[in-house]
Design a protein around this motif. Structure first.
Motif, short mmCIF file in Angstrom:
data_model
loop_
_atom_site.label_atom_id
_atom_site.label_comp_id
_atom_site.label_asym_id
_atom_site.label_seq_id
_atom_site.Cartn_x
_atom_site.Cartn_y
_atom_site.Cartn_z
N ARG A 114 0.86 -1.36 0.15
CA ARG A 114 0.15 -0.39 0.30
C ARG A 114 0.40 1.41 0.43
NH1 ARG A 114 -4.21 -0.25 4.69
NH2 ARG A 114 -4.89 2.03 3.30
N PHE A 115 2.02 1.55 1.02
CA PHE A 115 2.42 2.23 1.00
C PHE A 115 4.28 2.49 0.29
CE2 PHE A 115 0.02 1.95 4.73
CZ PHE A 115 -0.65 3.30 4.22
N TYR A 116 4.78 3.05 -0.21
CA TYR A 116 6.17 3.12 -0.56
C TYR A 116 7.38 3.56 0.67
CZ TYR A 116 4.56 2.64 -5.36
OH TYR A 116 3.51 2.10 -6.15
N HIS A 117 8.49 3.51 1.19
CA HIS A 117 8.48 3.99 2.00
C HIS A 117 10.78 4.33 1.46
CE1 HIS A 117 10.50 0.19 3.08
NE2 HIS A 117 9.51 0.33 2.75
N ASN A 118 11.34 5.64 2.44
CA ASN A 118 12.49 5.63 2.06
C ASN A 118 12.99 6.39 3.52
OD1 ASN A 118 14.74 6.76 0.85
ND2 ASN A 118 13.49 8.24 -0.12
N THR A 119 14.18 6.72 3.08
CA THR A 119 14.82 7.18 4.99
C THR A 119 15.01 8.48 4.23
OG1 THR A 119 17.07 6.49 4.15
CG2 THR A 119 15.04 5.85 6.06
N ALA A 120 15.03 9.80 4.27
CA ALA A 120 15.47 11.32 4.27
C ALA A 120 17.45 10.66 4.71
CB ALA A 120 15.28 12.10 5.27
N PRO A 121 18.26 11.59 3.55
CA PRO A 121 19.66 11.99 3.79
C PRO A 121 19.98 11.37 5.09
CG PRO A 121 19.52 13.39 1.87
CD PRO A 121 18.03 12.89 2.94
N ARG A 122 21.30 11.17 5.71
CA ARG A 122 21.86 11.35 6.73
C ARG A 122 23.17 11.92 6.77
NH1 ARG A 122 19.35 6.60 5.66
NH2 ARG A 122 20.48 6.02 4.47
N LEU A 123 23.16 11.80 7.44
CA LEU A 123 24.39 13.86 7.48
C LEU A 123 25.22 13.63 8.70
CD1 LEU A 123 21.76 16.37 6.39
CD2 LEU A 123 23.81 15.59 5.25
N PRO A 124 26.56 13.68 8.22
CA PRO A 124 27.67 13.65 9.46
C PRO A 124 27.64 14.47 10.32
CG PRO A 124 28.70 13.83 7.27
CD PRO A 124 27.21 13.87 7.30
N GLN A 125 27.66 14.73 11.37
CA GLN A 125 27.60 15.58 12.13
C GLN A 125 29.50 16.34 12.55
OE1 GLN A 125 25.92 13.92 16.39
NE2 GLN A 125 23.20 14.80 15.41
N ALA A 126 30.66 15.75 12.33
CA ALA A 126 31.77 15.53 12.11
C ALA A 126 32.39 15.42 10.98
CB ALA A 126 31.89 15.84 14.09
N PRO A 127 33.81 15.77 10.87
CA PRO A 127 34.12 14.57 9.88
C PRO A 127 35.26 13.29 10.29
CG PRO A 127 35.84 16.57 10.08
CD PRO A 127 34.17 16.65 11.09
N THR A 128 34.07 13.06 11.19
CA THR A 128 34.74 11.44 11.73
C THR A 128 33.00 10.98 11.27
OG1 THR A 128 33.53 12.28 13.85
CG2 THR A 128 35.97 12.55 13.54
N ARG A 129 33.86 9.57 11.32
CA ARG A 129 32.45 8.20 11.18
C ARG A 129 31.68 8.40 11.67
NH1 ARG A 129 36.10 2.61 9.88
NH2 ARG A 129 34.68 2.92 7.88
N GLY A 130 30.80 7.93 11.50
CA GLY A 130 29.14 7.84 12.12
C GLY A 130 28.75 6.80 11.73
N HIS A 131 27.41 6.43 12.26
CA HIS A 131 26.18 5.22 12.06
C HIS A 131 25.62 5.13 12.62
CE1 HIS A 131 27.38 4.00 16.50
NE2 HIS A 131 26.58 3.30 16.05
N ARG A 132 24.43 4.52 11.83
CA ARG A 132 22.95 4.12 12.52
C ARG A 132 22.53 3.02 12.06
NH1 ARG A 132 17.74 5.63 9.27
NH2 ARG A 132 16.04 5.79 10.85
N ASP A 133 22.10 2.58 12.98
CA ASP A 133 22.05 0.83 13.10
C ASP A 133 20.12 0.39 12.60
OD1 ASP A 133 24.98 0.09 13.80
OD2 ASP A 133 24.24 0.39 16.35
N VAL A 134 19.85 -0.12 12.34
CA VAL A 134 18.73 0.06 11.49
C VAL A 134 18.41 -2.24 11.73
CG1 VAL A 134 16.70 -0.39 10.12
CG2 VAL A 134 17.97 1.82 11.20
N ILE A 135 16.99 -2.89 11.99
CA ILE A 135 16.98 -4.21 12.18
C ILE A 135 15.79 -3.84 10.83
CG2 ILE A 135 16.03 -6.26 12.95
CD1 ILE A 135 17.72 -5.19 15.34
N VAL A 136 15.97 -4.89 10.21
CA VAL A 136 14.45 -4.92 9.15
C VAL A 136 14.01 -5.85 8.75
CG1 VAL A 136 13.79 -3.96 6.97
CG2 VAL A 136 15.72 -2.37 7.41
N LEU A 137 12.72 -6.34 9.06
CA LEU A 137 12.38 -7.84 8.89
C LEU A 137 11.27 -7.58 7.75
CD1 LEU A 137 11.79 -8.47 12.63
CD2 LEU A 137 13.50 -9.02 11.08
N THR A 138 10.84 -8.88 7.05
CA THR A 138 10.64 -8.87 6.31
C THR A 138 9.55 -9.70 6.27
OG1 THR A 138 11.42 -9.20 4.35
CG2 THR A 138 11.61 -7.00 4.09
N ALA A 139 8.42 -9.95 5.48
CA ALA A 139 7.85 -11.08 5.36
C ALA A 139 6.69 -11.44 4.19
CB ALA A 139 6.28 -11.00 7.02
#
Length: 66
Positions: free
Chosen positions: A41-66
């Protein structure tokens, strides 16, 4: 399900009724937050993730599909 993030901002979850439409829902998922949706019924996406500093960063997400 969102696990958390460090050193990044943005990445709001977006839901759409159609591919050429603006999102009707946009929200950041906090740690342990989740969203259930019907991919038929729906399309989904995420807005861009932007670094807060010139160092590395991460975002942890778990996606389950059925």
């Amino acid at each position: 399900m969102a696990g958390g993030n460090e050193g990044v901002s943005g990445g709001d979850l977006q839901r759409y009724h159609g591919l050429k439409e603006q999102p009707f829902f946009q929200q950041e998922l906090n740690a342990s937050g989740y969203l259930l949706l019907d991919d038929r019924r729906f399309y989904h996406n995420t807005a861009p993730r932007l670094p807060q500093a010139p160092t590395r960063g991460h975002r942890d997400v778990i996606v389950l599909t059925a």
